[in-house]
Design an enzyme around this catalytic site. Structure first.
Site, PDB file in Angstrom:
ATOM      1  N   HIS A  23      12.891  60.504  13.815  1.00 61.21           N
ATOM      2  CA  HIS A  23      13.564  60.165  14.957  1.00 61.21           C
ATOM      3  C   HIS A  23      15.315  60.171  14.294  1.00 61.21           C
ATOM      4  O   HIS A  23      15.520  59.675  13.300  1.00 61.21           O
ATOM      5  CB  HIS A  23      13.246  58.741  15.285  1.00 61.21           C
ATOM      6  CG  HIS A  23      13.767  58.375  16.842  1.00 61.21           C
ATOM      7  ND1 HIS A  23      15.156  58.276  17.009  1.00 61.21           N
ATOM      8  CD2 HIS A  23      13.420  58.498  18.048  1.00 61.21           C
ATOM      9  CE1 HIS A  23      15.408  57.868  18.209  1.00 61.21           C
ATOM     10  NE2 HIS A  23      14.300  58.060  18.846  1.00 61.21           N
TER      11      HIS A  23
ATOM     12  N   ARG B 293      21.633  57.244  24.111  1.00 67.51           N
ATOM     13  CA  ARG B 293      22.262  58.331  24.191  1.00 67.51           C
ATOM     14  C   ARG B 293      21.922  59.085  25.702  1.00 67.51           C
ATOM     15  O   ARG B 293      22.860  59.493  26.282  1.00 67.51           O
ATOM     16  CB  ARG B 293      21.763  59.585  23.218  1.00 67.51           C
ATOM     17  CG  ARG B 293      22.012  59.507  21.953  1.00 67.51           C
ATOM     18  CD  ARG B 293      21.631  60.193  20.905  1.00 67.51           C
ATOM     19  NE  ARG B 293      20.272  59.676  20.506  1.00 67.51           N
ATOM     20  CZ  ARG B 293      19.067  60.452  20.248  1.00 67.51           C
ATOM     21  NH1 ARG B 293      19.031  61.749  20.432  1.00 67.51           N
ATOM     22  NH2 ARG B 293      17.875  59.679  19.774  1.00 67.51           N
TER      23      ARG B 293
END
Ligand SMILES: Cc1cc2nc3c(=O)[nH]c(=O)nc-3n(C[C@H](O)[C@H](O)[C@H](O)COP(=O)(O)OP(=O)(O)OC[C@H]3O[C@@H](n4cnc5c(N)ncnc54)[C@H](O)[C@@H]3O)c2cc1C
Length: 603
Positions: free
Chosen positions: A236, A256
């Site tokens: 990740h 995000r």
């Protein structure tokens, strides 16, 4: 035969995360007598940590979404190595599974008109993740647990399975111990569902819980099942990197999705520098367009921070390697900047990302509403696992099923965020349904006492070795080695070296010694877990060596491009009759025309 505490059930589910609990519910509802075994306490399985949400094309926020778009997104994200049948079933069935969870009591965030709210996530064309703030896994586990308990089933918490038992070719149950007292138990069952999660603890930097020692992968392998796609380990892009004690802890992609941007030490938003061709049409051209996308403008395209995880992780690595990283070897993730765009930004961030706010405040003394976070890649998810029939989830071993992170197929070379929680619901349900059916049609298999005695002897051996090395030293050596030699960027020389080192570590693991008694003895538990960690690490390194190209989460420095020849098969591993780890290339079955057309249409 020694007398063991013995239990008998129709369906034995190993694992009490989302996949296990969903499988148990289905099997129990079908009338099977079900047992659930879990290494941790009920409610503490790794799924509880899931943050961002469950991907399902409910089309509540954008009516253009449909199972067809979700299917195409999943296949593109997986670089077309996915089982297309699993991707089809998943996209079609996920919405009903989410609504079912809601009907069972899950309290999702809401749209203004009262429907389940959905958020943006990497690789998903439209806002698709049903969520509960950034604590979706907790709500999923709470709901499934309440539901399961009322259905009625036996729960064995803090029990660890050390081997699967077979009667000839078919499954007959499992053998394990309770962690509290260290007593051994035989679990006889007509069908067994593996739902044991991932392998992240094979690496030094990981977002994964202590349970993630690859037990299900290893149990299935030793029971003769085939495993697939073991080279695909997801790193990740955003884990915490500072202070050292929290390194690896996840920073959800939801940051995000809510408008967070990535910058290097010079303040440059570097994700615009490299947009893969397959995503060029779908990616914003400017900061402004990317921001509008995160705020729900349907005419805008997604910001480059929401490209797939493999790509974002490599871009971060590039910035660090080329000297543009943050002080502690990562980059900056900034959500605080949105105060330039919206009033009450601090309150908005705290409401949308409550866990992230507390995580940084408490662990790093950073207020994310005011300052950027320092982040870097962390080992997060295992795409590879037990190869199963896409419809029934049964492995090659009759009566042995697998679902969730320990299964393989849905995600191919790279998983999209949110597609795991939906995977647990869709394929957990299917595994439970077909396991109950299998149990209905078959009787209990016989248990071989020699097999059980051998497993017990092996499990207790570390107590016999007074001067043996401690198991933690071997575990740390393995984690360092996997991080350095079979990590985010790979090459032949290093992986060959890793395979040699794994053989040496196996020898050390056979000599580890533990002290104390059998009650809650973490050293002993680690000595047992080591066998699984070594088995899965060997599978990852061998499969990664075999795939001489770069695709999805698997990146080779010595073969940096994608090679079409490698796009037509999966790498499959099984134990051959001589007990050796055998690697095979298995062609992907041809995709039906209507699914091919969907992919073409969505390009
Ligand atoms: C921090 C974080 C955030 C995430 N956020 C998201 C998200 O927002 N959306 C998403 O889709 N995915 C997310 N993921 C991924 C997702 O949470 C996992 O892939 C998923 O929860 C795995 O569920 P599972 O049911 O397969 O396994 P788990 O939930 O890990 O359950 C495994 C179970 O097996 C048991 N077990 C293991 N070995 C044994 C053994 N030998 N004997 C007995 N029991 C055993 C364990 O005790 C546990 O009960 C996230 C992951 C992390 C780490």
């Amino acid at each position: 035969m020694t007398e063991y505490l013995t239990h008998g059930h129709d369906v034995l589910v190993i694992g009490a995360g989302g996949a296990g609990l969903r499988a148990a519910a289905e099997a129990s509802a079908a009338g099977a007598r079900v047992a659930v075994i879990s290494k941790s306490l009920l409610g503490k399985a790794h799924t509880v940590m899931a943050e961002g949400g469950i991907a399902a094309a409910l089309a509540n926020v954008d009516e253009r979404d449909s199972w067809r778009v979700h299917f195409a997104d999943t296949m593109r994200g997986g670089q077309y190595l996915n089982s297309w049948r699993m991707a089809e079933l998943h996209a079609k069935e996920a919405p009903a599974c989410v609504r079912e969870l809601e009907a069972w009591g899950a309290v999702f965030d809401r749209t203004p008109d009262g429907r389940i709210l959905q958020r943006n996530f990497g690789g998903h064309r439209y806002p698709r993740l049903a969520h509960v703030g950034d604590r979706t896994g907790l709500e999923m586990i709470r709901t499934l647990q309440d539901h399961d308990i009322h259905l009625g089933m036996d729960v064995f918490m803090e029990y660890t399975v050390v081997t699967l038992l077979k009667d000839g070719a078919r499954i007959a149950g499992a053998f394990g111990y309770d962690r509290e007292r260290g007593r051994f138990h035989v679990f006889r069952a007509k069908a067994v569902v593996l739902a044991t999660g991932g392998i992240g603890r094979a690496y030094k930097i990981t977002s994964n819980s202590w349970e993630y020692t690859g037990d299900g992968h290893s149990l299935a392998y030793h029971a003769g099942a085939a495993l697939m796609d073991m080279e695909f380990v997801q790193f990740h892009p955003t884990g915490m990197i500072w202070p050292p004690s929290v390194r690896g802890i996840l920073v959800t992609e939801g940051v995000r999705g809510e408008g967070g941007v990535l910058r290097n030490k010079d303040g440059r938003r570097f994700m615009f520098d490299d947009i893969p061709a397959a995503y060029a049409n779908q990616t914003a051209d400017t900061d402004e367009e990317g921001w509008r996308y995160t705020q729900g403008d349907k005419n805008a395209r997604r910001p480059p921070e929401l490209l797939t995880r493999d790509h974002v992780a490599r871009c971060i690595r590039r910035e660090v390697k080329e000297g543009r990283g943050s002080p502690h070897g990562g980059v900056f993730l900034d959500i605080a900047w949105i105060k330039e765009r919206i009033p009450n930004a601090a309150e908005h961030i705290k409401r949308k990302l409550p866990s992230m706010y507390h995580q940084f405040k408490q662990l790093a003394d950073i207020d994310i509403t005011q300052e950027p976070m320092e982040v870097g890649p962390t080992t997060h998810y295992m795409m590879g696992g037990v190869r199963v029939d896409p419809d029934s989830q049964m492995s090659d071993v009759p009566g042995l099923f697998a679902a969730g992170e320990c299964g393989a197929g849905l995600h191919g070379a790279n998983r999209l965020g949110g597609n795991s929680l939906s995977d647990l619901l869709v394929f957990g349900r299917r595994a439970g349904q077909y396991a109950a059916l299998y149990a209905n049609e078959n009787s209990l298999g016989a248990v071989n006492p020699d097999e059980v005695a051998l497993a017990e002897k092996h499990a207790l051996a570390p107590f016999e070795r007074d001067n043996g090395e401690g198991p933690y030293a071997v575990q740390y050596a393995l984690q360092d080695m996997m991080q350095d030699l079979v990590g985010i960027v790979r090459q032949e020389k290093e992986m060959s070296q890793a395979l040699d080192l794994i053989q040496q570590l196996k020898v050390r693991a056979e000599r580890v010694g533990v002290t104390g008694n059998r009650e809650y003895n973490p050293g002993w538990h680690t000595a047992i877990d080591l066998n699984n960690l070594l088995t899965v690490s060997e599978m990852v390194a061998k499969a990664a060596l075999e795939r001489q190209e770069s695709r999805g989460a698997h990146f080779r420095d010595d073969y940096p491009s994608k090679d079409n020849n490698f796009g037509s098969f999966n790498i499959v591993i099984r134990k051959n009759p001589r007990g050796e780890m055998q690697i095979m290339r298995e062609p992907i079955p041809p995709m039906p025309l209507e699914l091919k057309q969907i992919i073409e249409e969505m390009k």
